[in-house]
Design a protein around this motif. Sequence first.
Motif, PDB file in Angstrom:
ATOM      1  N   MET A   1       5.379  13.948  -8.577  1.00  0.00           N
ATOM      2  CA  MET A   1       3.952  13.915  -8.482  1.00  0.00           C
ATOM      3  C   MET A   1       3.517  14.942  -7.443  1.00  0.00           C
ATOM      4  N   VAL A   2       2.483  15.693  -7.800  1.00  0.00           N
ATOM      5  CA  VAL A   2       1.956  16.737  -6.917  1.00  0.00           C
ATOM      6  C   VAL A   2       0.593  16.276  -6.399  1.00  0.00           C
ATOM      7  N   LYS A   3       0.428  16.388  -5.113  1.00  0.00           N
ATOM      8  CA  LYS A   3      -0.852  16.034  -4.510  1.00  0.00           C
ATOM      9  C   LYS A   3      -1.589  17.310  -4.146  1.00  0.00           C
ATOM     10  N   ILE A   4      -2.854  17.337  -4.501  1.00  0.00           N
ATOM     11  CA  ILE A   4      -3.692  18.483  -4.148  1.00  0.00           C
ATOM     12  C   ILE A   4      -4.878  17.950  -3.351  1.00  0.00           C
ATOM     13  N   SER A   5      -5.181  18.637  -2.295  1.00  0.00           N
ATOM     14  CA  SER A   5      -6.385  18.277  -1.536  1.00  0.00           C
ATOM     15  C   SER A   5      -7.167  19.553  -1.272  1.00  0.00           C
TER      16      SER A   5
END
Length: 175
Positions: A1-5
Amino acid sequence: MVKISCKIKGLNSLNEKINTIIKGLPKTIEKSVEDILKETRSVAVRLEKGHHDDGILCELVDISNNEIKGRVYADVKAFPFFMFEHWGTGAYAEMEHIGTTTHFIESGYTEWFIPVSAVDRTLNYPIITINDSEFYLAHGVKSNHFMTDAEFQTRDKNIQRVEKNIKNLLKEACK
């Protein structure tokens, strides 16, 4: 899972600018309407030839409910014969005749008597004497639509004035 902020910068500044516009717009429009009324009044006085600048007035009449209303009008106490000058008299009358004297009717609505004592300035009518009283022998005058002409002559300038004031508000708010 990739988190982008991500963080968006400048929203606070944008909100401040929008709030400045929201708060400033009613006052800008009110000031514009006041300027428009004063300009229209000024032109009406000039077109009336400046004889009754105290009898042509302007005022804001309603600035509630997100509406700003004003009027330019003739004060009939200071300018009692406004309607006669605006719409003409005698043979030139553009409205229904209001005189009821025998001489006025028999002359074809073209002549009437004005008591000299009832006028506060000299009129350009001949003076006649009837039963030891002096009267001006008045004749019709052409209409001078100074009020409606003032509105039409200032219309384009008035629109430009509002546009300019709103643009100035937006420039100030968006600095």
